[in-house]
Design a protein around this motif. Structure first.
Motif, mmCIF file in Angstrom:
data_model
loop_
_atom_site.group_PDB
_atom_site.id
_atom_site.type_symbol
_atom_site.label_atom_id
_atom_site.label_comp_id
_atom_site.label_asym_id
_atom_site.label_seq_id
_atom_site.Cartn_x
_atom_site.Cartn_y
_atom_site.Cartn_z
ATOM 1 N N VAL A 1 0.985 -1.185 -0.116
ATOM 2 C CA VAL A 1 -0.035 0.038 -0.041
ATOM 3 C C VAL A 1 1.196 1.388 0.005
ATOM 4 O O VAL A 1 1.588 1.540 0.932
ATOM 5 N N GLU A 2 1.129 1.848 -0.960
ATOM 6 C CA GLU A 2 2.068 2.757 -1.198
ATOM 7 C C GLU A 2 1.563 3.880 -2.516
ATOM 8 O O GLU A 2 0.776 3.523 -3.246
ATOM 9 N N GLN A 3 2.029 5.192 -2.427
ATOM 10 C CA GLN A 3 1.801 5.909 -3.512
ATOM 11 C C GLN A 3 2.295 5.584 -4.827
ATOM 12 O O GLN A 3 3.135 4.848 -4.891
ATOM 13 N N HIS A 4 1.423 5.876 -5.840
ATOM 14 C CA HIS A 4 1.804 5.544 -7.069
ATOM 15 C C HIS A 4 1.484 6.903 -8.147
ATOM 16 O O HIS A 4 1.056 6.801 -8.988
ATOM 17 N N GLY A 5 2.175 8.149 -7.589
ATOM 18 C CA GLY A 5 1.986 9.127 -8.426
ATOM 19 C C GLY A 5 0.821 9.796 -8.266
ATOM 20 O O GLY A 5 -0.189 9.323 -7.444
ATOM 21 N N PRO A 6 0.304 10.920 -8.736
ATOM 22 C CA PRO A 6 -0.818 11.863 -8.772
ATOM 23 C C PRO A 6 -2.109 10.732 -9.412
ATOM 24 O O PRO A 6 -3.277 11.327 -9.113
ATOM 25 N N HIS A 7 -1.783 10.002 -10.223
ATOM 26 C CA HIS A 7 -2.934 9.472 -10.929
ATOM 27 C C HIS A 7 -3.528 8.015 -10.667
ATOM 28 O O HIS A 7 -4.630 7.512 -11.113
ATOM 29 N N LEU A 8 -2.810 7.277 -9.984
ATOM 30 C CA LEU A 8 -3.127 6.036 -9.434
ATOM 31 C C LEU A 8 -3.218 5.644 -7.955
ATOM 32 O O LEU A 8 -2.600 6.455 -7.246
ATOM 33 N N PRO A 9 -4.252 4.868 -7.417
ATOM 34 C CA PRO A 9 -4.458 4.622 -6.000
ATOM 35 C C PRO A 9 -3.365 3.991 -5.365
ATOM 36 O O PRO A 9 -2.554 3.151 -5.760
ATOM 37 N N LEU A 10 -3.379 4.150 -3.919
ATOM 38 C CA LEU A 10 -2.357 3.559 -3.076
ATOM 39 C C LEU A 10 -2.349 2.205 -3.280
ATOM 40 O O LEU A 10 -1.361 1.332 -2.991
ATOM 41 N N GLY A 11 -3.361 1.449 -3.458
ATOM 42 C CA GLY A 11 -3.433 0.051 -3.632
ATOM 43 C C GLY A 11 -3.151 -0.512 -5.002
ATOM 44 O O GLY A 11 -3.410 -1.674 -5.177
ATOM 45 N N THR A 12 -2.555 0.189 -5.768
ATOM 46 C CA THR A 12 -2.423 -0.339 -7.076
ATOM 47 C C THR A 12 -1.616 -1.690 -7.245
ATOM 48 O O THR A 12 -2.067 -2.606 -7.787
#
Length: 264
Positions: A30-41
Motif C-alpha cells: 500500500v504505497e503512493q503511485h503518483g498523482p493518478h493511481l491509487p495507493l492499492g495499485t
C-alpha cells in the motif's frame, strides 16, 4: 479441494491434503503511485493475477491453495508520501518467515510467494532460501510484471518506447493500463504526466537494470512520485498484460509442481 482458499477449509481438511498442495501467498504493498493511481495499485494488480490463476487452477485441476492477500510490504522508499504504509525490512522478513513456518507446520511441502511490488523482491528472495533451510519446504517467489514479463512487449500488442522499457518502473504505462482494466474508476486520467529520472542521464551502469545496486528513495528520482509515462495507457493493453503474464505464471507453476531436488 472444493475451494481454492485456505481459510474456507477446516483444520482437519488442511491436515489431510496439505502435503499434495502448493501454498500460494499473494503479497504486495500500500504505497503512493503518483498523482493518478491509487495507493492499492500493487495489491489490486497481484489480486487480479491471483484471481485469474485461481480460475485456471480450477479449470486444470492444479493443486494450488491461496492464502489471503498480504497487502503490506517493504515500501519505505515511499515514506515521504502520505498514505504509504510500510513494514521495515526486518519486520517484513519476520512476518514472511512466520507465514512460511505456519505453512510448513500444516504439512505443505511447496510454497510460492506471488509478489506485486518491486520493493519486496530482495527480501522475498532471501526468505525463500531461509525457509528452505529451516523448514525443508521448497519455496519460490514469482514477480509478475517485475521479472516475469514478455521479453518484447510488442509481441503481445503492448509496445513500449525504449525509455519506458528502461525507466518506467512505477506508475508508468504498464501499471496504469492494468488498473484501467481492473479498476478504471480509480484512475485519475487528468493527472497523468510523464516523469522520467534525469539523474541517470549519460550513465552506462546506473539505472534500474540491477547492474549497480542503489538505495534510492522516490524523491531522488521522481518529481511527482511516479517513474514512467502513463499517457496513452489503455484498458485493452491492460488486458493483454494480464492475459499474457497469467499464462507465464501458470507455466511457472507447472514447473514448480514437477520440480524435485536431487535425490527425490
Amino acid at each position: 479441494m472444493n475451494s481454492p482458499f485456505l481459510w474456507e477449509h477446516t483444520s482437519n481438511e488442511i491436515r489431510d491434503t496439505a502435503r499434495g498442495l502448493i501454498a500460494v501467498q499473494p503479497v504486495a504493498s500500500v504505497e503512493q503511485h503518483g498523482p493518478h493511481l491509487p495507493l492499492g495499485t500493487d495489491s489490486m494488480i497481484v489480486s487480479a493475477f491471483a484471481e485469474r490463476l485461481r480460475r485456471r487452477f480450477q479449470e486444470e485441476g492444479f493443486p494450488g491453495l491461496f492464502l489471503p492477500l498480504m497487502p503490506y510490504g517493504k515500501s519505505n522508499e515511499h515514506i515521504n508520501y502520505p498514505g504509504t504504509i510500510t513494514y521495515s525490512a526486518q519486520t517484513f522478513m519476520s512476518v514472511l518467515m512466520d507465514i512460511g513456518r505456519s505453512c510448513a507446520r500444516a504439512g505443505f511441502k511447496k510454497m510460492v510467494f506471488l509478489n506485486g511490488h518491486g520493493g519486496n523482491h530482495e527480501v522475498l528472495d532471501v526468505v525463500c532460501r531461509e525457509l528452505r533451510i529451516e523448514t525443508g519446504m521448497h519455496v519460490f517467489a514469482l514477480h509478475p510484471l517485475i521479472t516475469l514479463m514478455p521479453e518484447d512487449p510488442a509481441t503481445i500488442g503492448c509496445p513500449l518506447t525504449p525509455e519506458e522499457a528502461k525507466l518506467g518502473i512505477h506508475g508508468g504505462r504498464i501499471e496504469t493500463s492494468v488498473i484501467m482494466r481492473t479498476h478504471p474508476e480509480l484512475v485519475r486520467e487528468d493527472k497523468m504526466a510523464q516523469d522520467y529520472p534525469t539523474c541517470f542521464d549519460g550513465c552506462d551502469y546506473l539505472d534500474f537494470s540491477g547492474k549497480v545496486s542503489y538505495g534510492w528513495m522516490t524523491q531522488d528520482i521522481s518529481r511527482n512520485g511516479a517513474v514512467g509515462d502513463p499517457v496513452g495507457s489503455t484498458p485493452e493493453e491492460g488486458e493483454r498484460w494480464l492475459a499474457s503474464v497469467t499464462d507465464m505464471l501458470y507455466r511457472a507453476f507447472e514447473e514448480i509442481r514437477s520440480f524435485r531436488r536431487l535425490g527425490e
